[in-house]
Scaffold this motif. Structure first.
Motif, PDB file in Angstrom:
ATOM      1  N   ILE A 292       0.840  -1.199   0.000  1.00  0.00           N
ATOM      2  CA  ILE A 292       0.000   0.000   0.000  1.00  0.00           C
ATOM      3  C   ILE A 292       0.878   1.254   0.000  1.00  0.00           C
ATOM      4  O   ILE A 292       0.651   2.203  -0.770  1.00  0.00           O
ATOM      5  N   ALA A 293       1.906   1.253   0.865  1.00  0.00           N
ATOM      6  CA  ALA A 293       2.816   2.403   0.918  1.00  0.00           C
ATOM      7  C   ALA A 293       3.526   2.597  -0.414  1.00  0.00           C
ATOM      8  O   ALA A 293       3.767   3.736  -0.843  1.00  0.00           O
ATOM      9  N   ALA A 294       3.862   1.490  -1.097  1.00  0.00           N
ATOM     10  CA  ALA A 294       4.528   1.588  -2.394  1.00  0.00           C
ATOM     11  C   ALA A 294       3.611   2.201  -3.443  1.00  0.00           C
ATOM     12  O   ALA A 294       4.060   2.957  -4.320  1.00  0.00           O
ATOM     13  N   CYS A 295       2.312   1.882  -3.389  1.00  0.00           N
ATOM     14  CA  CYS A 295       1.360   2.500  -4.329  1.00  0.00           C
ATOM     15  C   CYS A 295       1.380   4.021  -4.191  1.00  0.00           C
ATOM     16  O   CYS A 295       1.344   4.746  -5.190  1.00  0.00           O
ATOM     17  N   HIS A 296       1.424   4.501  -2.954  1.00  0.00           N
ATOM     18  CA  HIS A 296       1.480   5.947  -2.730  1.00  0.00           C
ATOM     19  C   HIS A 296       2.834   6.526  -3.149  1.00  0.00           C
ATOM     20  O   HIS A 296       2.914   7.560  -3.813  1.00  0.00           O
ATOM     21  N   ALA A 297       3.901   5.837  -2.750  1.00  0.00           N
ATOM     22  CA  ALA A 297       5.243   6.399  -2.944  1.00  0.00           C
ATOM     23  C   ALA A 297       5.653   6.456  -4.404  1.00  0.00           C
ATOM     24  O   ALA A 297       6.457   7.315  -4.794  1.00  0.00           O
ATOM     25  N   THR A 298       5.143   5.547  -5.223  1.00  0.00           N
ATOM     26  CA  THR A 298       5.573   5.487  -6.614  1.00  0.00           C
ATOM     27  C   THR A 298       4.635   6.229  -7.562  1.00  0.00           C
ATOM     28  O   THR A 298       4.933   6.346  -8.753  1.00  0.00           O
ATOM     29  N   ALA A 299       3.506   6.726  -7.055  1.00  0.00           N
ATOM     30  CA  ALA A 299       2.613   7.521  -7.908  1.00  0.00           C
ATOM     31  C   ALA A 299       3.250   8.885  -8.159  1.00  0.00           C
ATOM     32  O   ALA A 299       3.697   9.548  -7.212  1.00  0.00           O
ATOM     33  N   PRO A 300       3.316   9.348  -9.396  1.00  0.00           N
ATOM     34  CA  PRO A 300       3.968  10.635  -9.679  1.00  0.00           C
ATOM     35  C   PRO A 300       3.264  11.821  -9.030  1.00  0.00           C
ATOM     36  O   PRO A 300       3.891  12.827  -8.711  1.00  0.00           O
ATOM     37  N   ASP A 301       1.953  11.732  -8.840  1.00  0.00           N
ATOM     38  CA  ASP A 301       1.199  12.782  -8.158  1.00  0.00           C
ATOM     39  C   ASP A 301      -0.029  12.154  -7.523  1.00  0.00           C
ATOM     40  O   ASP A 301      -0.357  10.987  -7.763  1.00  0.00           O
ATOM     41  N   ALA A 302      -0.728  12.946  -6.683  1.00  0.00           N
ATOM     42  CA  ALA A 302      -1.868  12.409  -5.949  1.00  0.00           C
ATOM     43  C   ALA A 302      -2.954  11.907  -6.884  1.00  0.00           C
ATOM     44  O   ALA A 302      -3.605  10.879  -6.618  1.00  0.00           O
ATOM     45  N   ALA A 303      -3.159  12.597  -8.005  1.00  0.00           N
ATOM     46  CA  ALA A 303      -4.219  12.211  -8.933  1.00  0.00           C
ATOM     47  C   ALA A 303      -3.948  10.869  -9.596  1.00  0.00           C
ATOM     48  O   ALA A 303      -4.874  10.212 -10.075  1.00  0.00           O
ATOM     49  N   SER A 304      -2.675  10.462  -9.639  1.00  0.00           N
ATOM     50  CA  SER A 304      -2.308   9.207 -10.300  1.00  0.00           C
ATOM     51  C   SER A 304      -2.347   8.003  -9.369  1.00  0.00           C
ATOM     52  O   SER A 304      -2.058   6.888  -9.798  1.00  0.00           O
ATOM     53  N   THR A 305      -2.690   8.209  -8.104  1.00  0.00           N
ATOM     54  CA  THR A 305      -2.698   7.110  -7.140  1.00  0.00           C
ATOM     55  C   THR A 305      -3.698   6.037  -7.560  1.00  0.00           C
ATOM     56  O   THR A 305      -4.833   6.342  -7.930  1.00  0.00           O
ATOM     57  N   ASP A 306      -3.268   4.788  -7.496  1.00  0.00           N
ATOM     58  CA  ASP A 306      -4.109   3.663  -7.912  1.00  0.00           C
ATOM     59  C   ASP A 306      -5.009   3.247  -6.742  1.00  0.00           C
ATOM     60  O   ASP A 306      -4.748   2.254  -6.048  1.00  0.00           O
ATOM     61  N   TRP A 307      -6.104   3.988  -6.557  1.00  0.00           N
ATOM     62  CA  TRP A 307      -6.980   3.727  -5.418  1.00  0.00           C
ATOM     63  C   TRP A 307      -7.692   2.379  -5.494  1.00  0.00           C
ATOM     64  O   TRP A 307      -7.875   1.718  -4.464  1.00  0.00           O
ATOM     65  N   PRO A 308      -8.135   1.916  -6.671  1.00  0.00           N
ATOM     66  CA  PRO A 308      -8.725   0.574  -6.699  1.00  0.00           C
ATOM     67  C   PRO A 308      -7.764  -0.507  -6.210  1.00  0.00           C
ATOM     68  O   PRO A 308      -8.167  -1.424  -5.475  1.00  0.00           O
ATOM     69  N   GLN A 309      -6.480  -0.388  -6.583  1.00  0.00           N
ATOM     70  CA  GLN A 309      -5.502  -1.361  -6.105  1.00  0.00           C
ATOM     71  C   GLN A 309      -5.315  -1.248  -4.590  1.00  0.00           C
ATOM     72  O   GLN A 309      -5.227  -2.264  -3.876  1.00  0.00           O
ATOM     73  N   ILE A 310      -5.286  -0.024  -4.081  1.00  0.00           N
ATOM     74  CA  ILE A 310      -5.126   0.178  -2.639  1.00  0.00           C
ATOM     75  C   ILE A 310      -6.332  -0.384  -1.892  1.00  0.00           C
ATOM     76  O   ILE A 310      -6.188  -1.022  -0.832  1.00  0.00           O
ATOM     77  N   ALA A 311      -7.535  -0.182  -2.417  1.00  0.00           N
ATOM     78  CA  ALA A 311      -8.725  -0.737  -1.774  1.00  0.00           C
ATOM     79  C   ALA A 311      -8.655  -2.263  -1.735  1.00  0.00           C
ATOM     80  O   ALA A 311      -9.018  -2.895  -0.728  1.00  0.00           O
ATOM     81  N   THR A 312      -8.177  -2.865  -2.820  1.00  0.00           N
ATOM     82  CA  THR A 312      -8.029  -4.322  -2.856  1.00  0.00           C
ATOM     83  C   THR A 312      -7.010  -4.793  -1.826  1.00  0.00           C
ATOM     84  O   THR A 312      -7.214  -5.796  -1.136  1.00  0.00           O
ATOM     85  N   LEU A 313      -5.913  -4.055  -1.700  1.00  0.00           N
ATOM     86  CA  LEU A 313      -4.883  -4.417  -0.728  1.00  0.00           C
ATOM     87  C   LEU A 313      -5.406  -4.292   0.701  1.00  0.00           C
ATOM     88  O   LEU A 313      -5.094  -5.124   1.566  1.00  0.00           O
ATOM     89  N   TYR A 314      -6.205  -3.266   0.976  1.00  0.00           N
ATOM     90  CA  TYR A 314      -6.776  -3.141   2.319  1.00  0.00           C
ATOM     91  C   TYR A 314      -7.741  -4.290   2.620  1.00  0.00           C
ATOM     92  O   TYR A 314      -7.832  -4.755   3.765  1.00  0.00           O
TER      93      TYR A 314
END
Length: 406
Positions: A292-314
């Motif tokens: 989950i932290a990697a999804c945030h850290a590797t997104a170039p900006d907030a708008a590019s965050t992969d929220w569906p993937q993060i929801a699946t990980l949670y």
């Protein structure tokens, strides 16, 4: 610890940081006496401060320190008792002063010490204090200041923990295979609490750095276990953005942090360590949190965050380590992935369950989702509730700013 300046001083400081835990662990294994081990380790480092400027830094500082400390322990035991019974394993303790121990002789001492410090029979605060004292070499005063405790109270906590180990016969060993998962989780929990304490506070010792260093030691000692790597990756990825968490004493939410100031080297290190853990194909809670932290850290900006993937990980994290806090975080991810109303429904269910009563992030999350939903009157009430519960000034200031913005 303080020592001479210049290259020798730097060598002493580096040896203290890197070797303290190994020296203490080795002496505890040899003598069974925690206080004696710490005292003799301190004397060895004092000897280094006195002699290294004159004789030069040894080729293997850790071996020099271990030999010196062991010799001091032998001398003390001889002085303390004339009876040979007081000397533990004379053949083991009796070494030539110039004989450096080989690394393979003491492969598991720090690992044994970690599991002993974090034994479930000890109260959790005692595990944390004992780990910092014996493995990180922090003074009692430093530990007390880091955890906002009085030094005499912290000294008593550490002394009671050592007495409990002695009187309860807690074994100085790596637990057997059938107990390893449970006991390893206890060790990881202590290291993560140390990291989070340093992440939230600025003390005279970098607790986040100490936790990361101890996690690296644990990964080296247990290379075939994925969860220590997962925890290390999580620490590195969180640590990469620590400098942007607050600004002028006000908490800065993740979406508003200046990503150009994130430590890209730490992020790359964290992602690489996480990949190593995931390659073992034994998923665990720390690996999922790191993902989950990697999804945030590797997104170039907030708008590019992969929220569906993060929801699946949670959702996976909730399966592996169910808790209402995980469910609250999942609600945020669902709100970002599927819409605010979907997140508000999950937050409402959590509120109705009563499992997070008194936890300030529940009304804070509800307030933020209500704000995003265009319901300012309800959001104001939720922000006011969260402000009353917030545990730190930085969080109160952030929530107050959000309230005023409405």
């Amino acid at each position: 610890m303080s020592g001479p300046g210049g290259p020798v001083g730097a060598a002493v400081e580096a040896a203290y940081r890197d070797e303290w835990g190994q020296v203490v662990a080795t002496l505890i294994g040899l003598t069974g006496d925690w206080d004696l081990a710490e005292d003799c380790a301190q004397e060895a480092f004092a000897a280094a401060v006195a002699t290294w400027p004159r004789d030069g830094v040894p080729r293997r500082p850790g071996a020099w320190l271990t030999t010196t400390a062991r010799n001091r322990a032998t001398d003390r035991l001889r002085r303390a008792a004339a009876a040979a019974a007081k000397l533990r394993e004379a053949a083991v303790l009796e070494r030539d002063p110039g004989d450096e121990p080989q690394a393979e002789e003491i492969p598991d001492d720090r690992l044994r010490l970690m599991f002993t410090c974090c034994h479930p029979a000890l109260p959790f605060p005692a595990r944390v204090a004992l780990t910092l004292r014996t493995l990180a070499g922090m003074s009692t005063g430093e530990i007390a200041r880091a955890f906002l405790s009085a030094e005499p109270a912290m000294a008593q906590r550490i002394a009671r923990a050592k007495r409990k180990i002695r009187e309860a016969g807690i074994p100085y060993r790596v637990p057997p295979a059938e107990l390893l998962p449970q006991r390893l989780h206890a060790v990881l929990a202590v290291l993560y609490l140390i990291f989070n304490q340093g992440y939230d506070e600025d003390g005279d010792r970098d607790l986040t750095g100490e936790a990361i260093r101890l996690a690296r030691v644990l990964v080296g000692l247990m290379p075939h276990e994925p969860e220590p790597r997962g925890l290390l990756a999580l620490m590195l990825l969180h640590g990469a953005r620590r400098a942007t968490r607050t600004e002028d004493g006000v908490l800065v939410p993740l979406e508003d942090q200046d990503r150009s100031r994130w430590d890209r080297a730490l992020i790359a290190d964290g992602v690489a360590v996480l990949d190593q853990a995931l390659a073992m194909r034994r998923a665990g809670p720390y690996q999922v949190q790191a993902a989950i932290a990697a999804c945030h850290a590797t997104a170039p900006d907030a708008a590019s965050t992969d929220w569906p993937q993060i929801a699946t990980l949670y959702a996976e994290l909730a399966r592996l380590a169910p808790s209402p806090v995980v469910e609250l975080n999942r609600a945020v991810a669902v709100a970002m992935a599927d819409g605010v109303e979907a997140g508000l429904r999950l937050v409402g269910e959590l509120s109705a369950s009563g499992r997070l009563e008194g936890y300030y992030l529940l009304p804070a999350t509800r307030a933020d989702l209500l704000r995003r939903a265009g319901r300012p009157h309800e959001a104001r009430a939720a922000y006011a509730e969260a402000i009353a519960m917030a545990p730190t000034d930085a969080e109160r200031r952030y929530l107050t700013g959000r309230l005023r913005a409405l």
